[in-house]
Design a protein around this motif. Structure first.
Motif, PDB file in Angstrom:
ATOM      1  N   GLY A   1       0.821  -1.197   0.000  1.00  0.00           N
ATOM      2  CA  GLY A   1       0.000   0.000   0.000  1.00  0.00           C
ATOM      3  C   GLY A   1       0.860   1.255   0.000  1.00  0.00           C
ATOM      4  O   GLY A   1       2.018   1.236   0.418  1.00  0.00           O
ATOM      5  N   LEU A   2       0.283   2.333  -0.492  1.00  0.00           N
ATOM      6  CA  LEU A   2       0.952   3.632  -0.505  1.00  0.00           C
ATOM      7  C   LEU A   2      -0.020   4.692  -0.003  1.00  0.00           C
ATOM      8  O   LEU A   2      -1.091   4.881  -0.590  1.00  0.00           O
ATOM      9  CB  LEU A   2       1.407   3.990  -1.927  1.00  0.00           C
ATOM     10  N   VAL A   3       0.339   5.341   1.084  1.00  0.00           N
ATOM     11  CA  VAL A   3      -0.407   6.509   1.552  1.00  0.00           C
ATOM     12  C   VAL A   3       0.207   7.724   0.881  1.00  0.00           C
ATOM     13  O   VAL A   3       1.410   7.974   1.022  1.00  0.00           O
ATOM     14  CB  VAL A   3      -0.332   6.651   3.086  1.00  0.00           C
ATOM     15  N   PHE A   4      -0.610   8.456   0.132  1.00  0.00           N
ATOM     16  CA  PHE A   4      -0.093   9.572  -0.659  1.00  0.00           C
ATOM     17  C   PHE A   4      -0.730  10.881  -0.194  1.00  0.00           C
ATOM     18  O   PHE A   4      -1.953  10.998  -0.138  1.00  0.00           O
ATOM     19  CB  PHE A   4      -0.372   9.350  -2.140  1.00  0.00           C
TER      20      PHE A   4
ATOM     21  N   ILE B   1      -2.740   9.868 -12.027  1.00  0.00           N
ATOM     22  CA  ILE B   1      -1.322   9.516 -12.107  1.00  0.00           C
ATOM     23  C   ILE B   1      -0.978   8.335 -11.205  1.00  0.00           C
ATOM     24  O   ILE B   1       0.048   7.668 -11.393  1.00  0.00           O
ATOM     25  CB  ILE B   1      -0.433  10.737 -11.775  1.00  0.00           C
ATOM     26  N   LEU B   2      -1.857   8.030 -10.227  1.00  0.00           N
ATOM     27  CA  LEU B   2      -1.600   6.919  -9.308  1.00  0.00           C
ATOM     28  C   LEU B   2      -2.391   5.657  -9.645  1.00  0.00           C
ATOM     29  O   LEU B   2      -2.141   4.597  -9.057  1.00  0.00           O
ATOM     30  CB  LEU B   2      -1.909   7.353  -7.867  1.00  0.00           C
ATOM     31  N   GLN B   3      -3.334   5.750 -10.588  1.00  0.00           N
ATOM     32  CA  GLN B   3      -4.163   4.582 -10.891  1.00  0.00           C
ATOM     33  C   GLN B   3      -3.349   3.426 -11.473  1.00  0.00           C
ATOM     34  O   GLN B   3      -3.703   2.259 -11.284  1.00  0.00           O
ATOM     35  CB  GLN B   3      -5.292   4.964 -11.845  1.00  0.00           C
ATOM     36  N   GLY B   4      -2.246   3.740 -12.155  1.00  0.00           N
ATOM     37  CA  GLY B   4      -1.404   2.685 -12.712  1.00  0.00           C
ATOM     38  C   GLY B   4      -0.832   1.779 -11.636  1.00  0.00           C
ATOM     39  O   GLY B   4      -0.638   0.577 -11.852  1.00  0.00           O
ATOM     40  N   LEU B   5      -0.558   2.348 -10.463  1.00  0.00           N
ATOM     41  CA  LEU B   5      -0.059   1.528  -9.352  1.00  0.00           C
ATOM     42  C   LEU B   5      -1.136   0.561  -8.886  1.00  0.00           C
ATOM     43  O   LEU B   5      -0.854  -0.612  -8.593  1.00  0.00           O
ATOM     44  CB  LEU B   5       0.379   2.434  -8.194  1.00  0.00           C
TER      45      LEU B   5
ATOM     46  N   GLY C   1      -1.347  -3.713  -8.675  1.00  0.00           N
ATOM     47  CA  GLY C   1      -1.472  -4.436  -7.406  1.00  0.00           C
ATOM     48  C   GLY C   1      -1.126  -3.655  -6.159  1.00  0.00           C
ATOM     49  O   GLY C   1      -1.070  -4.230  -5.068  1.00  0.00           O
ATOM     50  N   VAL C   2      -0.902  -2.346  -6.264  1.00  0.00           N
ATOM     51  CA  VAL C   2      -0.597  -1.517  -5.101  1.00  0.00           C
ATOM     52  C   VAL C   2      -1.849  -0.729  -4.702  1.00  0.00           C
ATOM     53  O   VAL C   2      -2.403   0.014  -5.518  1.00  0.00           O
ATOM     54  CB  VAL C   2       0.555  -0.531  -5.384  1.00  0.00           C
ATOM     55  N   THR C   3      -2.307  -0.886  -3.484  1.00  0.00           N
ATOM     56  CA  THR C   3      -3.438  -0.100  -3.004  1.00  0.00           C
ATOM     57  C   THR C   3      -2.958   1.286  -2.609  1.00  0.00           C
ATOM     58  O   THR C   3      -1.988   1.422  -1.863  1.00  0.00           O
ATOM     59  CB  THR C   3      -4.110  -0.785  -1.800  1.00  0.00           C
ATOM     60  N   VAL C   4      -3.636   2.308  -3.109  1.00  0.00           N
ATOM     61  CA  VAL C   4      -3.238   3.693  -2.841  1.00  0.00           C
ATOM     62  C   VAL C   4      -4.328   4.387  -2.029  1.00  0.00           C
ATOM     63  O   VAL C   4      -5.516   4.314  -2.373  1.00  0.00           O
ATOM     64  CB  VAL C   4      -3.009   4.470  -4.154  1.00  0.00           C
ATOM     65  N   VAL C   5      -3.916   5.055  -0.953  1.00  0.00           N
ATOM     66  CA  VAL C   5      -4.833   5.885  -0.171  1.00  0.00           C
ATOM     67  C   VAL C   5      -4.370   7.333  -0.298  1.00  0.00           C
ATOM     68  O   VAL C   5      -3.301   7.691   0.195  1.00  0.00           O
ATOM     69  CB  VAL C   5      -4.866   5.467   1.312  1.00  0.00           C
ATOM     70  N   ILE C   6      -5.159   8.144  -0.995  1.00  0.00           N
ATOM     71  CA  ILE C   6      -4.838   9.560  -1.153  1.00  0.00           C
ATOM     72  C   ILE C   6      -5.524  10.316  -0.020  1.00  0.00           C
ATOM     73  O   ILE C   6      -6.744  10.275   0.120  1.00  0.00           O
ATOM     74  CB  ILE C   6      -5.324  10.096  -2.509  1.00  0.00           C
TER      75      ILE C   6
ATOM     76  N   HIS D   1       2.514   9.867 -16.923  1.00  0.00           N
ATOM     77  CA  HIS D   1       1.817   8.856 -16.127  1.00  0.00           C
ATOM     78  C   HIS D   1       2.521   7.501 -16.226  1.00  0.00           C
ATOM     79  O   HIS D   1       2.714   6.812 -15.210  1.00  0.00           O
ATOM     80  CB  HIS D   1       0.369   8.722 -16.601  1.00  0.00           C
ATOM     81  N   ALA D   2       2.895   7.128 -17.431  1.00  0.00           N
ATOM     82  CA  ALA D   2       3.547   5.837 -17.643  1.00  0.00           C
ATOM     83  C   ALA D   2       4.897   5.773 -16.934  1.00  0.00           C
ATOM     84  O   ALA D   2       5.257   4.747 -16.336  1.00  0.00           O
ATOM     85  CB  ALA D   2       3.722   5.576 -19.140  1.00  0.00           C
ATOM     86  N   GLU D   3       5.653   6.874 -17.003  1.00  0.00           N
ATOM     87  CA  GLU D   3       6.982   6.888 -16.383  1.00  0.00           C
ATOM     88  C   GLU D   3       6.886   6.844 -14.865  1.00  0.00           C
ATOM     89  O   GLU D   3       7.639   6.127 -14.201  1.00  0.00           O
ATOM     90  CB  GLU D   3       7.737   8.149 -16.838  1.00  0.00           C
ATOM     91  N   VAL D   4       5.965   7.592 -14.302  1.00  0.00           N
ATOM     92  CA  VAL D   4       5.787   7.587 -12.846  1.00  0.00           C
ATOM     93  C   VAL D   4       5.347   6.210 -12.369  1.00  0.00           C
ATOM     94  O   VAL D   4       5.849   5.692 -11.360  1.00  0.00           O
ATOM     95  CB  VAL D   4       4.781   8.670 -12.416  1.00  0.00           C
ATOM     96  N   THR D   5       4.433   5.595 -13.096  1.00  0.00           N
ATOM     97  CA  THR D   5       3.981   4.243 -12.740  1.00  0.00           C
ATOM     98  C   THR D   5       5.136   3.253 -12.807  1.00  0.00           C
ATOM     99  O   THR D   5       5.339   2.450 -11.882  1.00  0.00           O
ATOM    100  CB  THR D   5       2.845   3.783 -13.678  1.00  0.00           C
ATOM    101  N   ARG D   6       5.890   3.301 -13.889  1.00  0.00           N
ATOM    102  CA  ARG D   6       7.007   2.359 -14.072  1.00  0.00           C
ATOM    103  C   ARG D   6       8.043   2.503 -12.965  1.00  0.00           C
ATOM    104  O   ARG D   6       8.459   1.506 -12.347  1.00  0.00           O
ATOM    105  CB  ARG D   6       7.670   2.603 -15.432  1.00  0.00           C
ATOM    106  N   LEU D   7       8.453   3.723 -12.692  1.00  0.00           N
ATOM    107  CA  LEU D   7       9.501   3.955 -11.697  1.00  0.00           C
ATOM    108  C   LEU D   7       9.033   3.614 -10.280  1.00  0.00           C
ATOM    109  O   LEU D   7       9.767   3.000  -9.500  1.00  0.00           O
ATOM    110  CB  LEU D   7       9.945   5.417 -11.753  1.00  0.00           C
ATOM    111  N   THR D   8       7.811   4.001  -9.965  1.00  0.00           N
ATOM    112  CA  THR D   8       7.308   3.765  -8.601  1.00  0.00           C
ATOM    113  C   THR D   8       7.027   2.287  -8.371  1.00  0.00           C
ATOM    114  O   THR D   8       7.359   1.741  -7.308  1.00  0.00           O
ATOM    115  CB  THR D   8       6.038   4.593  -8.346  1.00  0.00           C
ATOM    116  N   GLU D   9       6.443   1.627  -9.345  1.00  0.00           N
ATOM    117  CA  GLU D   9       6.155   0.189  -9.201  1.00  0.00           C
ATOM    118  C   GLU D   9       7.450  -0.605  -9.087  1.00  0.00           C
ATOM    119  O   GLU D   9       7.569  -1.525  -8.274  1.00  0.00           O
ATOM    120  CB  GLU D   9       5.331  -0.297 -10.390  1.00  0.00           C
ATOM    121  N   SER D  10       8.455  -0.244  -9.878  1.00  0.00           N
ATOM    122  CA  SER D  10       9.743  -0.920  -9.813  1.00  0.00           C
ATOM    123  C   SER D  10      10.384  -0.758  -8.431  1.00  0.00           C
ATOM    124  O   SER D  10      10.996  -1.675  -7.892  1.00  0.00           O
ATOM    125  CB  SER D  10      10.672  -0.370 -10.895  1.00  0.00           C
TER     126      SER D  10
END
Length: 248
Positions: free
Chosen positions: A74-77, A91-95, A99-104, A232-241
């Motif tokens: 999970g990621l609290v943002f 920008i966070l939906q890709g996470l 498989g990453v749950t995001v709480v904004i 969006h794609a770059e942020v998703t790729r880098l953060t997921e990695s």
């Protein structure tokens, strides 16, 4: 007579102080609600229609989760100052798709510094998630640094720490933009010593400050040369990695 005169003066002083305080508090409250940067409607609509994720407007915050419910990370943002929390959903939906749950979160008065809640106030939205990172954009990232001691990792979007985490051993990902006119590359570099030596520092070419959300142009910012889709794609790729090795 002198005592009565002294009491009158003291009463006037106290009333004056009270009036100043009321005006100050009222001014802050009004300022915090004026000029809030709204989420772009088209981007938000696309998030709500995304069949790969679920979107829940919970008490703890806006929850983006994989549609199949399978999530161990999970990621609290935390949003930037006076930015609508929904502006980060796209920008966070890709996470969430990965498989990453995001709480904004919804910072009090639209300013993270006025929000004293701890990390568990937000992770409570998804109690089944085992590993939690904390992150944020701009001022939200500064606040995320303050909550990082209770997290498994820290993610910064166009932000930097005001507190020293250099000896924390915490995994850190810092994403910045080459065209950022607010959290400039120079400011990011100047605060580098507050992060662990092995922190992942990534500057996204062509990204501005507002590129890390979907709320339109921002005063004082640079001009982005990267497209929204690429960003969006770059942020998703880098953060997921970065988050992938944290899986329990």
């Amino acid at each position: 007579m002198q005592k009565k005169r002294g009491r009158r003066i003291l009463k006037r002083v106290l009333w004056s102080v009270a009036i100043v305080l009321v005006l100050a508090v009222g001014g802050v409250l009004a300022w915090s609600q004026i000029g809030v940067m709204a989420a772009e409607p088209e981007q938000l609509a696309a998030v709500r229609e995304n069949p790969a994720i679920t979107v829940t407007d919970a008490d703890e915050g806006i929850v983006l989760a994989p549609a199949d419910g399978a999530s161990e990370r999970g990621l609290v943002f935390i949003p930037g100052a006076k930015v609508d929390p929904w502006a980060y959903a796209a920008i966070l939906q890709g996470l969430a798709e990965d498989g990453v749950t995001v709480v904004i979160t919804r910072p009090w008065l639209n300013l993270a510094f006025f929000d004293p809640r701890g990390l568990d106030a937000f992770t409570a939205a998804v109690p089944d998630v085992d590993v939690w990172s904390v992150g944020g954009h701009s001022l939200g990232g500064v606040r995320a640094c303050q909550l990082a001691a209770d997290a498994d990792a820290l993610v910064l979007f166009a932000s930097y720490c005001a507190n020293d985490l250099s000896e924390s051993g915490l995994p850190v990902l810092s994403l910045s933009g080459s065209e950022d006119g607010l959290s400039t590359p120079e400011k990011i570099a100047d605060a580098r010593d507050q992060l662990p030596a092995d922190a992942d520092m990534v500057e996204i070419d062509g990204a501005s400050h507002a590129s890390f959300g979907d709320y339109g142009p921002q005063d004082g910012d640079g001009t982005p040369t990267i497209s929204r889709e690429q960003m969006h794609a770059e942020v998703t790729r880098l953060t997921e990695s970065f988050l992938a090795p944290l899986a329990p």
